[in-house]
Design a protein around this motif. Structure first.
Motif, PDB file in Angstrom:
ATOM      1  N   ASP A   1    -116.401  66.167  27.420  1.00 29.62           N
ATOM      2  CA  ASP A   1    -117.012  67.111  28.354  1.00 29.62           C
ATOM      3  C   ASP A   1    -117.924  66.413  29.379  1.00 29.62           C
ATOM      4  O   ASP A   1    -119.091  66.762  29.528  1.00 29.62           O
TER       5      ASP A   1
ATOM      6  N   HIS B   1    -119.570  71.468  23.536  1.00 27.76           N
ATOM      7  CA  HIS B   1    -120.736  70.793  24.109  1.00 27.76           C
ATOM      8  C   HIS B   1    -121.867  70.673  23.083  1.00 27.76           C
ATOM      9  O   HIS B   1    -123.018  70.481  23.465  1.00 27.76           O
TER      10      HIS B   1
ATOM     11  N   HIS C   1    -115.207  70.412  23.635  1.00 30.81           N
ATOM     12  CA  HIS C   1    -115.123  71.811  24.033  1.00 30.81           C
ATOM     13  C   HIS C   1    -116.405  72.621  23.839  1.00 30.81           C
ATOM     14  O   HIS C   1    -116.738  73.446  24.670  1.00 30.81           O
TER      15      HIS C   1
HETATM   16 ZN    ZN Z   1    -116.337  71.582  28.545  1.00 28.38          ZN
END
Ligand code: ZN
Length: 225
Positions: free
Chosen positions: A8, A152, A150
């Motif tokens: 991310d 975080h 995904h």
């Molecule tokens: Zn993300």
């Protein structure tokens, strides 16, 4: 054998550069990235070029797929607006790099099966939070180490000699700590160390404003949410 695990990044060059400076201090044997390389912040081309030039083993996340397809139906307004901006500004080299990535990856490292997903082995867009992570995901993946992104949110769950881990987010941490997050996997020990790195939030905020991206994308960084 140690692997730096990033996830991310979301096109934040200041955060990625700060993390890579820390990675270079630790000197791992490789760097993996668990998706959402772009989306939200205004340096998609620079970030993808850095990852390409450093030979990072990456997969695509939901933002990366949307940057390619333009399907924004599953995103909130801010994320969709940033993705529209990304699609306008992404250069052919970046598009080609994203197109060449898999959505999932599996490697045997020193005989240890390591599987990497953005969401989960069940679904590429599933959120596996620290509070709903379960070792059955290791069974599903049939791997000794499963790496996720995904959410975080950093996480490391061990089950016997197996490990389920998420390094948190480089570009947009959401656990209340605004410092960039990454993870150091020690393959033999099956250990996972979450490391945090401060970076210049003001530089990101200034560029978000200059680029005309939603102001809120800058504001949330200081709170780490
Ligand atoms: Zn993300």
């Amino acid at each position: 054998m140690r692997i730096a695990v990033l996830s991310d990044i979301h096109a934040s060059r200041p955060a990625l550069e700060a993390v890579l400076a820390d990675v270079d201090r630790v000197r791992p044997d490789g760097i993996w990235a668990a998706g959402d390389l772009v989306g939200y912040y205004p340096w998609p081309n620079e970030v993808l070029e850095i990852l390409r030039s450093r030979g990072v083993l990456a997969i695509r996340g939901n933002h990366d797929r949307a940057a390619l397809t333009g399907d924004l139906s599953l995103f909130n307004d801010r994320a969709a607006e940033a993705l529209r901006w990304t699609r306008v500004h992404l250069l052919p080299a970046g598009v080609g790099f994203l197109k060449g990535l898999p959505d999932r990856r599996r490697e045997a490292v020193l005989g240890v099966d390591i599987a990497m997903y953005h969401g989960s082995p069940r679904h590429d867009d599933e959120y596996v939070y620290p509070w709903n992570a379960h070792e059955e995901l290791l069974d599903l993946a049939r791997a000794e180490v499963v790496l996720l992104g995904h959410t975080h949110l950093p996480m490391a769950l061990t089950s016997g000699s197996r490990l389920l881990a998420n390094p948190g987010s480089v570009g947009q941490p959401r656990d209340g700590d605004p410092r960039a997050s990454w993870g150091l996997l020690d393959v033999e020990r099956r250990s996972f160390e979450v490391r945090r790195v401060p970076y210049d939030l003001g530089a990101v905020a200034a560029e978000v404003r200059r680029a005309g991206l939603p102001e809120e994308l800058a504001d949330r960084l200081a709170a780490g949410v």
